[in-house]
Design an enzyme around this catalytic site. Structure first.
Site, PDB file in Angstrom:
ATOM      1  N   HIS A   1      14.446  59.241  21.701  1.00 42.55           N
ATOM      2  CA  HIS A   1      12.859  59.550  20.596  1.00 42.55           C
ATOM      3  C   HIS A   1      13.205  59.163  19.873  1.00 42.55           C
ATOM      4  O   HIS A   1      14.523  58.885  19.050  1.00 42.55           O
ATOM      5  CB  HIS A   1      12.542  60.897  20.661  1.00 42.55           C
ATOM      6  CG  HIS A   1      11.375  61.250  19.666  1.00 42.55           C
ATOM      7  ND1 HIS A   1      11.426  61.689  18.572  1.00 42.55           N
ATOM      8  CD2 HIS A   1       9.921  61.454  20.251  1.00 42.55           C
ATOM      9  CE1 HIS A   1       9.864  61.575  18.101  1.00 42.55           C
ATOM     10  NE2 HIS A   1       9.785  61.603  18.641  1.00 42.55           N
TER      11      HIS A   1
ATOM     12  N   VAL B   1      13.776  60.529  16.320  1.00 48.55           N
ATOM     13  CA  VAL B   1      14.562  61.098  16.271  1.00 48.55           C
ATOM     14  C   VAL B   1      15.981  60.992  16.500  1.00 48.55           C
ATOM     15  O   VAL B   1      16.594  61.948  15.273  1.00 48.55           O
ATOM     16  CB  VAL B   1      13.470  62.595  15.322  1.00 48.55           C
ATOM     17  CG1 VAL B   1      12.627  62.358  14.689  1.00 48.55           C
ATOM     18  CG2 VAL B   1      13.226  63.400  16.609  1.00 48.55           C
ATOM     19  N   LYS B   2      15.432  60.914  17.376  1.00 50.43           N
ATOM     20  CA  LYS B   2      17.270  61.816  18.760  1.00 50.43           C
ATOM     21  C   LYS B   2      18.394  60.199  17.768  1.00 50.43           C
ATOM     22  O   LYS B   2      18.127  59.252  16.563  1.00 50.43           O
ATOM     23  CB  LYS B   2      17.196  61.115  19.873  1.00 50.43           C
ATOM     24  CG  LYS B   2      16.195  62.051  20.066  1.00 50.43           C
ATOM     25  CD  LYS B   2      16.139  63.183  19.708  1.00 50.43           C
ATOM     26  CE  LYS B   2      14.904  64.421  20.214  1.00 50.43           C
ATOM     27  NZ  LYS B   2      14.589  64.999  21.596  1.00 50.43           N
ATOM     28  N   PRO B   3      19.936  60.461  18.551  1.00 47.96           N
ATOM     29  CA  PRO B   3      20.809  59.484  17.687  1.00 47.96           C
ATOM     30  C   PRO B   3      20.465  57.426  17.392  1.00 47.96           C
ATOM     31  O   PRO B   3      21.257  57.140  16.135  1.00 47.96           O
ATOM     32  CB  PRO B   3      21.662  60.228  18.504  1.00 47.96           C
ATOM     33  CG  PRO B   3      21.576  61.528  19.083  1.00 47.96           C
ATOM     34  CD  PRO B   3      20.252  61.715  19.007  1.00 47.96           C
TER      35      PRO B   3
END
Ligand SMILES: *Cc1c(COP(=O)(O)O)cnc(C)c1O
Length: 389
Positions: free
Chosen positions: A183, A185-187
């Site tokens: 997603h 916002v993920k790393p």
């Protein structure tokens, strides 16, 4: 130029990322094809696992992992209440039950002690530790305490992180499977996307089949149904699966992003240090998971503060509103799962989860993503300090 709104997290997209997606659009395959295979190989290599199976999102990854593990009616899985609801939903998708547990007040994930007591309960089948905010749960102890139960890591926050013994999150050194999300916002991001890593060939095979309706195309693995005419069109649906495929466009983005993971992590470390220097000395504020050794092994997904709002003379709502007006986005990770109407624990027994309740009361996630400039970080820190003292 007016300062743009600084959200709590966001993607960092380069021209090379965009070019990688455009290349796929100009090519032969749009949905699951050679780019997905390349992404899977690169991901497996990066985390040190034998297999990676890409899928449509992190929720699907958790669902696939629970299905591949054989969770079903009569089974129970242990999930920490301080997580995104997707972790708690995955066992239920399979007809199993989710049992919520409190968190460790430092790691904010499940404790080995809670795993030990769960193991003895009727129907206990799996445990799903969450690597909260990027810091890996105490996996060596969790694995030992699980005593042969299936261990599925919710590693959605922790790509690039390491366990306490230095092995990489996703290597499944202390688990059966690890689930990731891509997603925005993920790393790293693929728009939407997810993956499961594992070292078990049979689990990997099941995961691949389950992500594509339960369909098998390899005649060597067909079951004998007697009267079927052999031919190139043949495929068999051997179990109930789903369409959880990742597209080649997503995989191309994920692959390009994966090559930047180390630089993302390095930048997150710098920003965390800049924040730590400000918030470490602030009254009424504590910085969780800030032990130096843990900082260096964490995937550093979120930067959170524990704030004693009453003592600081404000409320979380007022602070969030004031910061939003100044162009700063903040968020609360998470409303504990046991407070959600769907999962609500009988008789509102919030007292059963004192550490999660304390975290929920005090936590605030502040802007934290690799594209932040030093000036952004200074601005965010000074606005928060100004509104707390
Ligand atoms: C993001 C996230 C998920 C779900 O991932 P999606 O890709 O949004 O489906 C699950 N668990 C945790 C802890 C997450 O942060």
């Amino acid at each position: 130029m007016a300062r743009t709104f600084i959200g709590y997290g966001r993607q960092t997209i380069s021209d090379a990322d965009i070019a990688a997606v455009v290349d796929v659009l100009n090519g032969e395959y749009l949905t699951q094809g050679p780019a997905v295979e390349r992404f899977e190989a690169a991901l497996a290599e990066r985390v040190g696992a034998r297999h990676a199976v890409a899928c449509s999102n992190g929720t699907a990854a958790l669902h696939l992992a629970c299905l591949a593990a054989g969770l079903g009616p009569g089974d129970t899985a242990l999930v920490p209440t301080m997580t995104f609801v997707a972790t708690a939903n995955a066992p239920i998708y399979c007809g199993a039950e989710t049992q919520l547990t409190d968190i460790d007040s430092y790691s904010r994930s499940m404790t080995a002690e809670d795993v030990s007591s769960f193991v003895r309960s009727v129907g206990a089948k799996a445990v799903l530790p969450v690597h909260f905010a990027g810091l890996a749960a105490a996996m060596v102890d969790v694995r030992a305490a699980a005593n042969g139960l299936v261990v599925i890591e919710d590693a959605c926050h922790a790509l690039g992180g390491a366990y306490e013994d230095g092995q990489l999150v996703g290597s499944c050194a202390h688990s059966d499977m690890a689930a990731f999300s891509f997603h925005p916002v993920k790393p790293i991001t693929s728009g939407e996307g997810g993956a499961v890593t594992t070292n078990d060939k049979d689990l990997a095979q099941r995961l691949r089949q389950l992500r594509n309706h339960g369909i098998e195309r390899d005649p060597d693995r067909f079951v004998d149904v007697g009267d079927d005419e052999p031919g190139p069109w043949r495929y068999q649906q051997q179990m109930l699966g789903f369409n959880y495929r990742m597209t080649d466009m997503q995989a191309a983005l994920g692959l390009a992003q994966l090559t930047r993971l180390d630089s993302f992590l390095a930048r997150r470390r710098e920003i965390a240090a800049q924040y730590d220097a400000v918030f470490g000395g602030l009254q009424n504020v504590a910085v969780p998971q800030a032990d130096a050794a843990d900082r260096s092994r964490s995937g550093l997904h979120l930067y959170q503060l524990d704030i004693d709002f009453a003592a600081a003379g404000t409320s979380r709502r007022d602070l969030m509103q004031t910061l939003a007006t100044a162009g700063i986005g903040t968020q609360v990770h998470y409303i504990p799962v046991h407070r959600q109407p769907f999962h609500r624990v009988a008789a509102l027994e919030h007292g059963r989860f004192p550490a999660a309740e304390k975290h929920y009361k005090e936590t605030l996630s502040i802007p934290f993503f690799p594209a932040m400039t030093d000036e952004d970080v200074d601005f965010v820190a000074s606005e928060i300090v100004r509104n707390l003292t």
